[in-house]
Design a protein around this motif. Sequence first.
Motif, PDB file in Angstrom:
ATOM      1  N   THR A  57      27.980  46.021  36.641  1.00 45.23           N
ATOM      2  CA  THR A  57      29.356  45.343  36.371  1.00 45.23           C
ATOM      3  C   THR A  57      30.003  46.028  34.703  1.00 45.23           C
ATOM      4  O   THR A  57      31.272  45.334  35.039  1.00 45.23           O
ATOM      5  CB  THR A  57      28.437  43.672  36.379  1.00 45.23           C
ATOM      6  OG1 THR A  57      27.848  43.626  37.416  1.00 45.23           O
ATOM      7  CG2 THR A  57      30.074  42.408  36.113  1.00 45.23           C
ATOM      8  N   PHE A 133      35.171  38.684  34.013  1.00 44.28           N
ATOM      9  CA  PHE A 133      34.791  38.738  35.166  1.00 44.28           C
ATOM     10  C   PHE A 133      35.926  38.480  35.846  1.00 44.28           C
ATOM     11  O   PHE A 133      36.309  39.454  36.571  1.00 44.28           O
ATOM     12  CB  PHE A 133      33.368  38.232  35.779  1.00 44.28           C
ATOM     13  CG  PHE A 133      32.507  38.087  34.837  1.00 44.28           C
ATOM     14  CD1 PHE A 133      31.468  38.880  35.650  1.00 44.28           C
ATOM     15  CD2 PHE A 133      31.897  37.328  33.721  1.00 44.28           C
ATOM     16  CE1 PHE A 133      29.821  39.032  35.166  1.00 44.28           C
ATOM     17  CE2 PHE A 133      30.577  37.125  33.404  1.00 44.28           C
ATOM     18  CZ  PHE A 133      29.542  38.353  35.020  1.00 44.28           C
ATOM     19  N   ILE A 136      36.957  42.211  37.228  1.00 44.03           N
ATOM     20  CA  ILE A 136      36.944  43.229  37.644  1.00 44.03           C
ATOM     21  C   ILE A 136      38.160  43.623  39.314  1.00 44.03           C
ATOM     22  O   ILE A 136      38.545  43.856  39.964  1.00 44.03           O
ATOM     23  CB  ILE A 136      36.019  41.999  38.932  1.00 44.03           C
ATOM     24  CG1 ILE A 136      34.406  42.550  37.495  1.00 44.03           C
ATOM     25  CG2 ILE A 136      35.419  42.854  40.026  1.00 44.03           C
ATOM     26  CD1 ILE A 136      33.407  42.469  38.458  1.00 44.03           C
ATOM     27  N   ILE A 185      32.829  38.198  41.401  1.00 44.85           N
ATOM     28  CA  ILE A 185      31.262  38.291  40.474  1.00 44.85           C
ATOM     29  C   ILE A 185      31.000  37.337  39.266  1.00 44.85           C
ATOM     30  O   ILE A 185      32.156  37.754  38.474  1.00 44.85           O
ATOM     31  CB  ILE A 185      30.747  40.109  40.344  1.00 44.85           C
ATOM     32  CG1 ILE A 185      30.963  40.467  42.132  1.00 44.85           C
ATOM     33  CG2 ILE A 185      29.534  40.004  39.865  1.00 44.85           C
ATOM     34  CD1 ILE A 185      29.409  40.040  42.747  1.00 44.85           C
TER      35      ILE A 185
END
Length: 384
Positions: A57, A133, A136, A185
Amino acid sequence: MGNTKANKHIGLILSGGGARAAYQVGVLKAIATIVPRNYGIPFPIVSGTSAGAINSTALACYASCYHLGVKKLEWVWRNFTTNQVYRSDFMGASTHLLGTFFSSSRAEYANKRASSWFDNNPLRELLTKLLDFKRIDQNIINGYLKAISVNTSSYTTAESVCFFQAKKDIQTWQRSRRRGQKSMINVEHLMASAAIPMVFPSIQIQHEHFGDGSLHQLAPLSPPVHLGANKILIIGLSQRKSPVNNASTQNNPPKTGAIIGHLLDTIFNEALNSDLERLHRINSTLDNIEIDKRETLGLRKIETLQITPSENFNTIASKHYDKMPYAIRTLLKTLGISSKTESSIISYLLFEKSYTQELIDLGFKDGMDRIEEIKAFLEIDKSL
């Protein structure tokens, strides 16, 4: 920042292993020596399990600049302390264990907290602080990233659940005892994937309870294949078990600590090894089938390259055992685990920088030893 010419069919798998995942950072650092600065990641499909999911990640968040992502990962792993991952002071560790005990004794209708040896809320705080995040989705839109998957195990359905974030044309999938679920995610997915059974608490996402992604993972190669990968680089953490030469030790039954270590080794490593064997058999079969008939069968050849450690993690961990917080060493002694114990559990829980730094250096060495092979596999020259 960087290029958008990365080969969209190349995937990366980072397997689980707790503190052992520092090794993966070293291999990723070696790969950075053959990727030009300001270029995106050379594997736009990234799939991770447990601690490997956290590393994956982080790469996805910095997919537009591979060097920056690796640099940030290395800084975190080189400066790790146990209390950044789980409460390791006497008060915190003992309070958590007592809370778990009393919670388990409450009536069934009462709200209970997930049971575990350790309180890993510090890890949630660290991940929330370090990972953006939202990047992403931006990297997917801008073409630096095709897909990322975070693999978990559902205690509710006993399925392997792959949470993935990807381009719109990639759809969910359902197979026997495993499924792919499209999601945005976030930190809860990472906490679920890294919830080592008994060690860390399970995580509730919507109406299901999830634990470490390795637990029900029957086909670790499946997520990147479903996400479009034809070539998969695997940075694994499995290793050969050192033979025990002491006759008296061989005659004695294994202690609790050794059994727990063996269970962790099995959970994290055996499924990947079995899946690789199955893939190689399928590839050999496809070599004898005409290409047009392969499409009818819905099968395609998948190339793999696996990098594994050249030295034993348990041996390395035993050298750094004294760096583990005193409260945790005391707890482990109740399970019969010490620096001289034949158990893998220390190598999974030793989140101390002296240990993680040595694993990073080992990973870098192993990566550089095979750098030309890696360069050819990733088609680095073709992507420039």
